[in-house]
Motif scaffolding. Structure first.
Motif, PDB file in Angstrom:
ATOM      1  N   ALA A 159       0.821  -1.212   0.000  1.00  0.00           N
ATOM      2  CA  ALA A 159       0.000   0.000   0.000  1.00  0.00           C
ATOM      3  C   ALA A 159       0.852   1.258   0.000  1.00  0.00           C
ATOM      4  CB  ALA A 159      -0.933  -0.002   1.208  1.00  0.00           C
ATOM      5  N   GLU A 160       2.085   1.160   0.519  1.00  0.00           N
ATOM      6  CA  GLU A 160       2.973   2.325   0.526  1.00  0.00           C
ATOM      7  C   GLU A 160       3.694   2.494  -0.811  1.00  0.00           C
ATOM      8  OE1 GLU A 160       5.503   1.950   3.914  1.00  0.00           O
ATOM      9  OE2 GLU A 160       3.866   2.325   5.339  1.00  0.00           O
ATOM     10  N   ILE A 161       3.609   1.489  -1.665  1.00  0.00           N
ATOM     11  CA  ILE A 161       4.244   1.550  -2.975  1.00  0.00           C
ATOM     12  C   ILE A 161       3.220   1.729  -4.084  1.00  0.00           C
ATOM     13  CG2 ILE A 161       5.624   0.224  -4.641  1.00  0.00           C
ATOM     14  CD1 ILE A 161       6.978  -1.122  -2.247  1.00  0.00           C
ATOM     15  N   ILE A 162       2.107   0.986  -3.961  1.00  0.00           N
ATOM     16  CA  ILE A 162       1.039   1.028  -4.965  1.00  0.00           C
ATOM     17  C   ILE A 162      -0.135   1.812  -4.395  1.00  0.00           C
ATOM     18  CG2 ILE A 162      -0.523  -0.362  -6.380  1.00  0.00           C
ATOM     19  CD1 ILE A 162       1.444  -2.723  -5.889  1.00  0.00           C
ATOM     20  N   HIS A 163      -0.589   2.813  -5.101  1.00  0.00           N
ATOM     21  CA  HIS A 163      -1.735   3.602  -4.626  1.00  0.00           C
ATOM     22  C   HIS A 163      -3.015   2.808  -4.817  1.00  0.00           C
ATOM     23  CE1 HIS A 163      -4.478   6.868  -3.870  1.00  0.00           C
ATOM     24  NE2 HIS A 163      -5.007   6.720  -5.072  1.00  0.00           N
ATOM     25  N   TYR A 164      -3.738   2.585  -3.715  1.00  0.00           N
ATOM     26  CA  TYR A 164      -5.020   1.898  -3.787  1.00  0.00           C
ATOM     27  C   TYR A 164      -6.139   2.939  -3.802  1.00  0.00           C
ATOM     28  CZ  TYR A 164      -2.751  -2.561  -2.959  1.00  0.00           C
ATOM     29  OH  TYR A 164      -1.969  -3.679  -3.080  1.00  0.00           O
ATOM     30  N   GLN A 198      -8.593   0.245   4.143  1.00  0.00           N
ATOM     31  CA  GLN A 198      -9.120   0.231   2.773  1.00  0.00           C
ATOM     32  C   GLN A 198     -10.621  -0.046   2.758  1.00  0.00           C
ATOM     33  OE1 GLN A 198      -6.535  -2.740   1.111  1.00  0.00           O
ATOM     34  NE2 GLN A 198      -4.968  -1.266   0.499  1.00  0.00           N
ATOM     35  N   VAL A 199     -11.047  -1.026   3.539  1.00  0.00           N
ATOM     36  CA  VAL A 199     -12.479  -1.348   3.597  1.00  0.00           C
ATOM     37  C   VAL A 199     -13.247  -0.214   4.257  1.00  0.00           C
ATOM     38  CG1 VAL A 199     -14.203  -2.970   4.475  1.00  0.00           C
ATOM     39  CG2 VAL A 199     -12.009  -3.820   3.646  1.00  0.00           C
ATOM     40  N   ARG A 200     -12.712   0.310   5.365  1.00  0.00           N
ATOM     41  CA  ARG A 200     -13.385   1.412   6.073  1.00  0.00           C
ATOM     42  C   ARG A 200     -13.524   2.643   5.182  1.00  0.00           C
ATOM     43  NH1 ARG A 200      -9.567   3.273   9.915  1.00  0.00           N
ATOM     44  NH2 ARG A 200      -8.988   4.689   8.234  1.00  0.00           N
ATOM     45  N   ASP A 201     -12.444   3.023   4.493  1.00  0.00           N
ATOM     46  CA  ASP A 201     -12.486   4.223   3.669  1.00  0.00           C
ATOM     47  C   ASP A 201     -13.438   4.068   2.485  1.00  0.00           C
ATOM     48  OD1 ASP A 201     -10.654   5.289   5.399  1.00  0.00           O
ATOM     49  OD2 ASP A 201      -8.926   5.049   4.073  1.00  0.00           O
ATOM     50  N   LYS A 286     -17.716 -24.877   2.751  1.00  0.00           N
ATOM     51  CA  LYS A 286     -17.532 -25.763   3.899  1.00  0.00           C
ATOM     52  C   LYS A 286     -17.975 -25.103   5.204  1.00  0.00           C
ATOM     53  CE  LYS A 286     -14.051 -28.668   6.145  1.00  0.00           C
ATOM     54  NZ  LYS A 286     -12.656 -29.157   6.086  1.00  0.00           N
ATOM     55  N   VAL A 287     -17.596 -23.843   5.413  1.00  0.00           N
ATOM     56  CA  VAL A 287     -17.885 -23.188   6.698  1.00  0.00           C
ATOM     57  C   VAL A 287     -19.144 -22.346   6.669  1.00  0.00           C
ATOM     58  CG1 VAL A 287     -15.449 -23.170   7.302  1.00  0.00           C
ATOM     59  CG2 VAL A 287     -16.437 -21.140   6.227  1.00  0.00           C
ATOM     60  N   GLY A 288     -19.677 -22.046   5.479  1.00  0.00           N
ATOM     61  CA  GLY A 288     -20.957 -21.346   5.407  1.00  0.00           C
ATOM     62  C   GLY A 288     -20.893 -19.845   5.249  1.00  0.00           C
ATOM     63  N   CYS A 289     -19.837 -19.322   4.615  1.00  0.00           N
ATOM     64  CA  CYS A 289     -19.823 -17.890   4.295  1.00  0.00           C
ATOM     65  C   CYS A 289     -20.907 -17.591   3.263  1.00  0.00           C
ATOM     66  CB  CYS A 289     -18.470 -17.475   3.739  1.00  0.00           C
ATOM     67  SG  CYS A 289     -17.100 -17.561   4.902  1.00  0.00           S
ATOM     68  N   ASP A 290     -21.427 -16.365   3.297  1.00  0.00           N
ATOM     69  CA  ASP A 290     -22.450 -15.967   2.331  1.00  0.00           C
ATOM     70  C   ASP A 290     -21.847 -15.517   1.009  1.00  0.00           C
ATOM     71  OD1 ASP A 290     -25.113 -15.992   3.932  1.00  0.00           O
ATOM     72  OD2 ASP A 290     -23.702 -14.950   5.259  1.00  0.00           O
ATOM     73  N   ARG A 291     -20.691 -14.829   1.088  1.00  0.00           N
ATOM     74  CA  ARG A 291     -20.052 -14.312  -0.128  1.00  0.00           C
ATOM     75  C   ARG A 291     -18.544 -14.425   0.007  1.00  0.00           C
ATOM     76  NH1 ARG A 291     -23.217 -10.330  -2.955  1.00  0.00           N
ATOM     77  NH2 ARG A 291     -21.406  -9.994  -4.304  1.00  0.00           N
ATOM     78  N   PHE A 292     -17.883 -14.413  -1.131  1.00  0.00           N
ATOM     79  CA  PHE A 292     -16.427 -14.355  -1.169  1.00  0.00           C
ATOM     80  C   PHE A 292     -16.020 -13.338  -2.221  1.00  0.00           C
ATOM     81  CE2 PHE A 292     -12.925 -16.014  -3.935  1.00  0.00           C
ATOM     82  CZ  PHE A 292     -11.883 -15.495  -3.182  1.00  0.00           C
ATOM     83  N   ILE A 293     -15.177 -12.380  -1.841  1.00  0.00           N
ATOM     84  CA  ILE A 293     -14.612 -11.444  -2.814  1.00  0.00           C
ATOM     85  C   ILE A 293     -13.112 -11.332  -2.538  1.00  0.00           C
ATOM     86  CG2 ILE A 293     -16.711 -10.110  -3.218  1.00  0.00           C
ATOM     87  CD1 ILE A 293     -15.654  -7.976  -1.336  1.00  0.00           C
ATOM     88  N   SER A 294     -12.345 -11.146  -3.593  1.00  0.00           N
ATOM     89  CA  SER A 294     -10.901 -11.001  -3.443  1.00  0.00           C
ATOM     90  C   SER A 294     -10.552  -9.531  -3.238  1.00  0.00           C
ATOM     91  CB  SER A 294     -10.177 -11.559  -4.673  1.00  0.00           C
ATOM     92  OG  SER A 294     -10.627 -10.926  -5.847  1.00  0.00           O
ATOM     93  N   LYS A 295      -9.491  -9.302  -2.469  1.00  0.00           N
ATOM     94  CA  LYS A 295      -9.029  -7.936  -2.220  1.00  0.00           C
ATOM     95  C   LYS A 295      -8.333  -7.382  -3.468  1.00  0.00           C
ATOM     96  CE  LYS A 295      -7.993  -8.697   2.696  1.00  0.00           C
ATOM     97  NZ  LYS A 295      -6.921  -8.754   3.697  1.00  0.00           N
ATOM     98  N   PHE A 296      -8.206  -6.074  -3.609  1.00  0.00           N
ATOM     99  CA  PHE A 296      -9.017  -5.052  -2.976  1.00  0.00           C
ATOM    100  C   PHE A 296      -9.892  -4.467  -4.069  1.00  0.00           C
ATOM    101  CE2 PHE A 296      -9.167  -0.356  -2.227  1.00  0.00           C
ATOM    102  CZ  PHE A 296     -10.129  -0.358  -1.269  1.00  0.00           C
ATOM    103  N   GLN A 297     -11.226  -4.577  -3.945  1.00  0.00           N
ATOM    104  CA  GLN A 297     -12.142  -4.159  -4.994  1.00  0.00           C
ATOM    105  C   GLN A 297     -13.254  -3.304  -4.382  1.00  0.00           C
ATOM    106  OE1 GLN A 297     -12.877  -7.293  -8.182  1.00  0.00           O
ATOM    107  NE2 GLN A 297     -12.359  -8.626  -6.470  1.00  0.00           N
TER     108      GLN A 297
END
Length: 316
Positions: A159-164, A198-201, A286-297
């Motif tokens: 995050a300090e090298i690549i601007h998210y 990142q998620v909070r902002d 297996k564990v019952g998550c509702d959704r899966f998304i990959s970071k950072f989108q």
């Protein structure tokens, strides 16, 4: 060395519930550092690097790996250590994939791989301050004296090298839903302060109130305490967004424990992680998550929040 270099690729395919494998290495210092093997694509001797004019000062060049250009980051410099010239026989390149991008980290000696449990992984001491580059620590106990291993917060380094960019595409927003978002709460669980930020902002732009926990154990204790106080968690929270890899309790175990508690079992849980999709898809089921998304989108985070609110409004 050769045995480590030859087996990393196979070992990244291992799947263990609430377990992880760490690749240990040095940065030309007495300390031992580590990253999760699941995020390692390969370990190689450092190839010829091409300098990039104007690049970030921690990017020392670009390597061409099977026709793909991979930026190479001096990890020692990136975490604030003074410059040290590695001997040619001591330097190695760890090629990793984080947040859908591939990069190489220049390190010193690559030692070996250890297999451990998330319960053996502890957060860094709070007295270490916010500026440290560690996401967790652990110990190798079968040596005398026990060896401390420091796990790098790679997301902070990147995050300090690549601007998210946390901006949200206008076409993603449902204005009617956004008006209903204000004041609703989201619990985010991640051991990386950078990932939480990142998620909070992103979601705070919708008027959502963000509550943060650093690991699954802390989050589960919070949810159970609320329930013990008579608060209905599914009314309190729009959803929970959790990382997979965390000390003390990972996101898979957190989800499993939530589903086993009658007071919490209907809480919407989204897994938000930089680990590989195929691995997570099987674990989500297996564990019952509702959704899966990959970071950072950012747009995907917004879509998850909007879809969950739309589902609640439809039921009401």
């Amino acid at each position: 060395m050769s045995s480590v270099l030859n087996t990393v690729d196979q070992r990244t395919n291992l799947v263990g519930e609430n377990r992880l494998e760490l690749l240990l290495f040095s940065l030309n210092s007495r300390q031992t550092f580590a990253i999760n093997v699941f995020k390692v694509k390969e370990v190689i001797k450092v190839p010829v690097l091409t300098k990039m004019p104007g690049a970030h000062h921690n990017i020392i060049g670009v390597a061409s790996l099977r026709g793909v250009s991979v930026p190479v980051i001096d990890l020692r410099s990136a975490i604030g250590f003074p410059y040290s010239d590695y001997g040619e026989s001591e330097q190695n390149l760890i090629v990793t994939e984080y947040n859908r991008s591939v990069q190489g980290f220049l390190v010193g000696q690559v030692k070996h791989i250890i297999n451990t449990a998330w319960t053996e992984i502890q957060p860094p001491p709070r007295t270490a301050g916010r500026a440290n580059y560690l996401t967790a620590i652990t110990q190798i106990k079968n040596v005398d004296p026990p060896e401390l291993v420091e796990i790098i917060d790679v997301e902070k380094v990147l995050a300090e090298i690549i601007h998210y960019d946390v901006s949200i595409s206008q076409e993603v927003l449902d204005e009617e839903l956004v008006r209903e978002m204000h004041g609703r709460k989201v619990l985010i669980v991640d051991d990386s302060s950078t990932a939480r930020n990142q998620v909070r902002d992103t979601l705070s732009q919708l008027g959502l109130e963000i509550i943060e926990c650093r690991d699954g154990r802390e989050a589960l204790n919070l949810l159970k305490r609320w329930s013990d106080e008579g608060r209905k968690v599914t009314d309190e929270l729009l959803l929970l967004i959790t990382d997979a890899e965390m000390p003390e309790m990972d996101g898979y175990r957190l989800t499993y424990e939530i589903r086993q508690d009658e007071r919490l079992k209907d809480l919407h849980v989204t897994l938000n992680t930089s680990l590989s999709g195929s691995f997570n898809e099987s674990m989500v089921k297996k564990v019952g998550c509702d959704r899966f998304i990959s970071k950072f989108q950012p747009d995907m985070l917004v879509e998850v929040a909007q879809d969950r609110l739309r589902e609640l409004l439809t039921k009401s």
